[in-house]
Design a protein around this motif. Structure first.
Motif, PDB file in Angstrom:
ATOM      1  N   ARG A 130       3.285   0.763  -9.514  1.00  0.00           N
ATOM      2  CA  ARG A 130       1.872   0.476  -9.265  1.00  0.00           C
ATOM      3  C   ARG A 130       1.321   1.242  -8.049  1.00  0.00           C
ATOM      4  O   ARG A 130       0.250   1.826  -8.103  1.00  0.00           O
ATOM      5  CB  ARG A 130       1.691  -1.034  -9.072  1.00  0.00           C
ATOM      6  CG  ARG A 130       0.226  -1.404  -9.055  1.00  0.00           C
ATOM      7  CD  ARG A 130       0.008  -2.887  -9.042  1.00  0.00           C
ATOM      8  NE  ARG A 130      -1.246  -3.163  -8.326  1.00  0.00           N
ATOM      9  CZ  ARG A 130      -1.527  -4.317  -7.783  1.00  0.00           C
ATOM     10  NH1 ARG A 130      -0.668  -5.303  -7.848  1.00  0.00           N
ATOM     11  NH2 ARG A 130      -2.678  -4.503  -7.175  1.00  0.00           N
ATOM     12  N   PHE A 131       2.107   1.249  -6.946  1.00  0.00           N
ATOM     13  CA  PHE A 131       1.592   1.923  -5.742  1.00  0.00           C
ATOM     14  C   PHE A 131       1.454   3.422  -5.996  1.00  0.00           C
ATOM     15  O   PHE A 131       0.551   4.067  -5.497  1.00  0.00           O
ATOM     16  CB  PHE A 131       2.492   1.638  -4.528  1.00  0.00           C
ATOM     17  CG  PHE A 131       3.755   2.465  -4.482  1.00  0.00           C
ATOM     18  CD1 PHE A 131       3.775   3.680  -3.795  1.00  0.00           C
ATOM     19  CD2 PHE A 131       4.904   2.032  -5.127  1.00  0.00           C
ATOM     20  CE1 PHE A 131       4.935   4.443  -3.751  1.00  0.00           C
ATOM     21  CE2 PHE A 131       6.065   2.801  -5.091  1.00  0.00           C
ATOM     22  CZ  PHE A 131       6.073   4.009  -4.398  1.00  0.00           C
ATOM     23  N   GLN A 132       2.382   3.971  -6.840  1.00  0.00           N
ATOM     24  CA  GLN A 132       2.288   5.399  -7.165  1.00  0.00           C
ATOM     25  C   GLN A 132       1.023   5.660  -7.974  1.00  0.00           C
ATOM     26  O   GLN A 132       0.327   6.641  -7.770  1.00  0.00           O
ATOM     27  CB  GLN A 132       3.493   5.850  -7.998  1.00  0.00           C
ATOM     28  CG  GLN A 132       4.776   5.973  -7.202  1.00  0.00           C
ATOM     29  CD  GLN A 132       5.944   6.280  -8.113  1.00  0.00           C
ATOM     30  OE1 GLN A 132       6.172   5.597  -9.113  1.00  0.00           O
ATOM     31  NE2 GLN A 132       6.690   7.320  -7.783  1.00  0.00           N
ATOM     32  N   LYS A 133       0.758   4.725  -8.897  1.00  0.00           N
ATOM     33  CA  LYS A 133      -0.433   4.860  -9.738  1.00  0.00           C
ATOM     34  C   LYS A 133      -1.703   4.861  -8.886  1.00  0.00           C
ATOM     35  O   LYS A 133      -2.625   5.646  -9.107  1.00  0.00           O
ATOM     36  CB  LYS A 133      -0.476   3.702 -10.744  1.00  0.00           C
ATOM     37  CG  LYS A 133      -0.555   4.175 -12.182  1.00  0.00           C
ATOM     38  CD  LYS A 133      -0.743   3.006 -13.133  1.00  0.00           C
ATOM     39  CE  LYS A 133      -1.134   3.510 -14.500  1.00  0.00           C
ATOM     40  NZ  LYS A 133      -0.092   4.338 -15.130  1.00  0.00           N
ATOM     41  N   GLU A 134      -1.722   3.976  -7.876  1.00  0.00           N
ATOM     42  CA  GLU A 134      -2.908   3.890  -7.015  1.00  0.00           C
ATOM     43  C   GLU A 134      -3.084   5.187  -6.205  1.00  0.00           C
ATOM     44  O   GLU A 134      -4.192   5.697  -6.068  1.00  0.00           O
ATOM     45  CB  GLU A 134      -2.792   2.690  -6.063  1.00  0.00           C
ATOM     46  CG  GLU A 134      -3.067   1.368  -6.765  1.00  0.00           C
ATOM     47  CD  GLU A 134      -2.710   0.156  -5.916  1.00  0.00           C
ATOM     48  OE1 GLU A 134      -2.303   0.339  -4.746  1.00  0.00           O
ATOM     49  OE2 GLU A 134      -2.832  -0.972  -6.430  1.00  0.00           O
ATOM     50  N   GLU A 135      -1.965   5.692  -5.690  1.00  0.00           N
ATOM     51  CA  GLU A 135      -2.014   6.953  -4.936  1.00  0.00           C
ATOM     52  C   GLU A 135      -2.521   8.078  -5.829  1.00  0.00           C
ATOM     53  O   GLU A 135      -3.350   8.890  -5.445  1.00  0.00           O
ATOM     54  CB  GLU A 135      -0.609   7.326  -4.427  1.00  0.00           C
ATOM     55  CG  GLU A 135      -0.288   6.782  -3.056  1.00  0.00           C
ATOM     56  CD  GLU A 135      -1.385   7.072  -2.035  1.00  0.00           C
ATOM     57  OE1 GLU A 135      -1.632   8.250  -1.722  1.00  0.00           O
ATOM     58  OE2 GLU A 135      -2.017   6.115  -1.561  1.00  0.00           O
TER      59      GLU A 135
END
Length: 453
Positions: free
Chosen positions: A63-68
């Motif tokens: 998820r955090f990668q997706k947001e980045e």
């Protein structure tokens, strides 16, 4: 307040990523290609840039990668169409190529290469942009890749995919080497595309022709002087390609030092407030936004456009560099009239400025003192500049050694172990900073002679 999503991506802080990570990233030509199209807003009153194609697709991300990733993609759309939403459909559009830099949270830099063109079709339509994100800085190579992408786009969108797939599988060549990519095109059969990297890999992102086409040699010296002392500099032009090439060229004049501050080759209209920042920067601003910039004090505004009245809104830049050394740079620059290729031109220009650094601070190695028990070196600032005979040079160096540019360079040196010869020390520093440069023998000697004398 909070910066818009993606603005942090434009802040370029100097940093040398760990070499292994760097090697990992550099195995690929590129991370991904996106196509950004201008789509009508719901009420039909204007356009907004949207990503309509992405290769390769990023699946299975945390998820955090997706947001980045989403922030990065948002930043890409801004940089591909920095003009914002005011587009009228066009029947003719001169395709243009430019680049920008994205800086990640960890300080690593990625390059965005962009080509805007008019998609196929009849009647008036807005342009679209092809954008390649890569950790590799090599403008000439990516321009050639775009030529191939554009050629395939004219046949059909589906033709781009196999070419980019082949490119993604190809190893990125070492400086001076060539990689060949086979690609099938209906009607014309299989083609072999050769992509060669220039030998001077630290200059492969640079073409000094644009800089010297827009400014006289004396004007380039004024800009260099302001950049060396980490001033705030805004470049003005209509063409995005001119802005990005000039800013990369100015940063390259500082070699072997790195520009440590904000560098945005094309400031999107929505982020124009960045010109208010009190810290040093190199910014490219489109001419129609000039009025939003000029009410600033202590700012060097450099107009690159053809119809300019004045190139500069000038301060004390002409008195920063020692007069004798200014004359030497100008004389060395006059040799570029004899050059026939971009590579030769780049070498003549960069050597002229490199000699300037050799003459002003090239003796730094003799003033880094190491204790007998090993450990870190200590740079003796005072004796270093007192050792300079010329009063004007000493005056300049006193200012230059207070910059972050010089400070970070010396910190790197202090962390090095002393080599058997200062010349080798210099080589180590260069390799540590990722300068895979083929120094001409004369320059290596220049540093060694200065360091030994």
């Amino acid at each position: 307040g909070d910066a818009p999503a993606g603005l942090k991506n434009t802040q370029t802080e100097g940093c040398w990523p760990e070499e292994e990570e760097e090697e990992e990233k550099k195995k690929y030509f590129f991370e991904y290609l996106v196509v950004v199209s201008l789509k009508k807003t719901k009420d039909g009153s204007s356009y907004e840039p949207q990503i309509t194609y992405q290769f390769p697709k990023r699946d299975g991300m945390a998820r955090f990668q997706k947001e980045e990733e989403e922030k990065t993609l948002k930043a890409i759309t801004l940089f591909c169409f920095p003009e914002g939403i005011n587009w009228a459909p066009l029947t003719e559009y001169h395709s243009e190529t430019f680049s920008f830099v994205l800086t990640e949270i960890d300080g690593s830099r990625r390059n965005g290469y962009c080509r805007r063109l008019l998609p196929g079709g009849k009647g008036a339509r807005p342009p679209e942009a092809y954008c390649i994100i890569s950790s590799v800085a090599c403008f000439g190579l990516f321009s050639k890749i775009f030529d191939e992408v554009e050629k395939r786009r004219q046949i059909s969108m589906a033709m781009i995919y196999p070419f980019m797939q082949k490119l993604r599988e190809a190893p990125f060549p070492a400086p001076g080497n060539t990689v060949e990519i086979k690609s099938f095109i209906p009607e014309s059969g299989t083609e072999i595309i050769s992509l060669t990297r220039p030998l001077d890999s630290w200059l492969e992102h640079v073409n000094f022709n644009t800089l010297f086409g827009c400014l006289t040699d004396n004007e380039v010296l004024l800009v260099f002087a302001a950049a060396v002392l980490e001033r705030r500099i805004v470049f003005i032009a209509d063409e995005l390609g001119t802005l990005s090439q000039v800013i990369h060229a100015v940063a390259a004049l500082l070699y072997p030092f790195l520009w440590q501050h904000t560098m945005i080759s094309i400031v999107p209209e929505i982020l124009i407030d960045v010109v208010m920042a009190p810290t040093p920067y190199l910014l490219g601003v489109q001419k129609r936004l000039l009025d939003l910039v000029t009410d600033q004090s202590d700012l060097l505004v450099v107009d690159l456009s053809e119809d300019k009245k004045d190139t500069f809104i000038v301060g004390d830049e002409s008195s920063i560099l020692p007069p004798k050394l200014q004359a030497e740079i100008l004389e060395a620059l006059s040799n570029r009239q004899k050059t026939s290729t971009v590579e030769e031109m780049n070498r003549v220009v960069s050597e002229a400025f490199l000699h300037f650094f050799v003459k002003t601070v090239g003796h730094y190695g003799s003033y880094v003192k190491y204790s007998r028990g090993g450990g870190q070196g200590v740079f003796e600032k005072r004796s270093f500049y007192k050792a300079i005979d010329s009063k004007t040079t000493r005056h300049f160096v006193k200012k230059f050694i207070q910059t972050q540019t010089f400070d970070l360079f010396i910190q790197e040196v202090e962390q090095q172990q002393p080599g058997p010869q200062q010349g080798e020390d210099w080589e180590q520093i260069k390799s540590k900073m990722g300068f895979g440069i083929n120094f001409s023998a004369s320059l290596q000697l220049a540093f060694q002679n200065i360091n030994q004398s």
